[in-house]
Write an enzyme that holds these catalytic residues in place. Structure first.
Site, short mmCIF file in Angstrom:
data_model
loop_
_atom_site.label_atom_id
_atom_site.label_comp_id
_atom_site.label_asym_id
_atom_site.label_seq_id
_atom_site.Cartn_x
_atom_site.Cartn_y
_atom_site.Cartn_z
N HIS A 149 -2.35 -3.93 4.96
CA HIS A 149 -2.25 -3.45 6.54
C HIS A 149 -3.13 -3.19 7.25
CE1 HIS A 149 -2.62 0.69 6.17
NE2 HIS A 149 -2.45 0.28 4.14
N CYS A 191 -6.32 0.12 7.43
CA CYS A 191 -5.76 1.06 5.65
C CYS A 191 -7.14 2.09 4.89
CB CYS A 191 -5.56 0.02 4.63
SG CYS A 191 -5.40 0.15 2.64
N CYS A 237 0.72 -1.44 0.07
CA CYS A 237 0.01 -0.45 0.09
C CYS A 237 0.83 1.73 0.11
CB CYS A 237 -0.95 -0.12 1.31
SG CYS A 237 -2.03 1.78 1.12
N ARG A 249 2.91 4.56 6.46
CA ARG A 249 3.66 4.28 7.83
C ARG A 249 3.62 3.03 7.21
NH1 ARG A 249 -2.94 5.12 10.24
NH2 ARG A 249 -3.20 4.19 7.95
N ASP A 299 0.24 3.82 1.84
CA ASP A 299 0.90 4.40 3.16
C ASP A 299 2.30 4.48 3.95
OD1 ASP A 299 0.05 4.48 6.16
OD2 ASP A 299 -1.85 4.16 5.71
#
Length: 214
Positions: free
Chosen positions: A98, A101, A42, A46, A44
């Site tokens: 994750h 999400c 992803c 993080r 993302d």
């Protein structure tokens, strides 16, 4: 100091640290790469692939998009997969979702988000296909977590259904396909599914290649 300059200073410190450990750290990587893994994760911020797997530059070939989707009409992704499989000869494809999400959460709602609606539609399809299981959860957070898992599992299946992967299975007996999920709260990765070379989940998606394997 401008905020972005912190990144440039951090880069200098990182490079110096690597050179102190190994003077040829960058020279050995400048002309070639031979990663064993293709990571599809992803976007993302993080979920930094190299950090959470403890890998070094050159070990992980990375592609990221919203909610780690494998869409057969995504030319960007398919180009990455073809290059990774045919040129880099990677041995494993890892698709890592994750928990928490944002893309999956948005797909669970009825809210319109504009252009990204077209992308999130693929996650809504996963929800529809597993609606009986998902709606058996009375806890919305548990339902959310399960959809993250199911979405990842479905993307691994999507990868197995590509002619790129199946041709490599036939010619080289690789790669293995892995579905993982990363927990933001613990920093740990959990394995969800594994597809070994040739083990296509649904036979209708199996391609028959000519002897020339186009």
């Amino acid at each position: 100091m401008q905020e972005y300059r912190k990144l440039l200073l951090a880069n200098k410190a990182w490079a110096q640290e690597k050179l102190e450990i190994r003077p040829d750290y960058f020279l050995r990587l400048k002309d070639t790469q031979s990663p064993a893994y293709l990571w599809i994760g992803c976007s993302d911020s993080r979920v930094p692939a190299e950090d959470i797997t403890g890998t070094e530059p050159g070990e992980l070939f990375v592609h990221r998009n919203v909610a780690n989707l494998v869409i057969h009409t995504d030319i960007n992704l398919m180009s990455v997969v073809e290059y990774a499989v045919d040129v880099l000869e990677i041995r494993h494809v890892i698709i890592c979702g994750h928990y928490n999400c944002g893309g999956v959460k948005a797909a669970m709602s009825r809210k319109s988000y504009g252009l990204i609606n077209k992308w999130l539609r693929h996650i809504k399809d996963v929800y529809r296909n597993y609606s009986r299981e998902l709606e058996s959860f009375t806890d919305p957070d548990a339902r959310f977590r399960r959809l993250v898992e199911l979405n990842t599992i479905e993307q691994v299946r999507n990868m197995a259904e590509t002619s790129i992967i199946q041709k490599s299975w036939l010619k080289h007996g690789r790669p293995w396909l892995h579905g993982w999920v990363y927990d933001l709260y613990t920093g740990l990765i959990q394995e969800l599914t594994l597809i070994r070379p040739g083990d296509l989940p649904d036979d209708i998606y199996r391609y028959e290649f000519s002897p020339e394997l186009p």
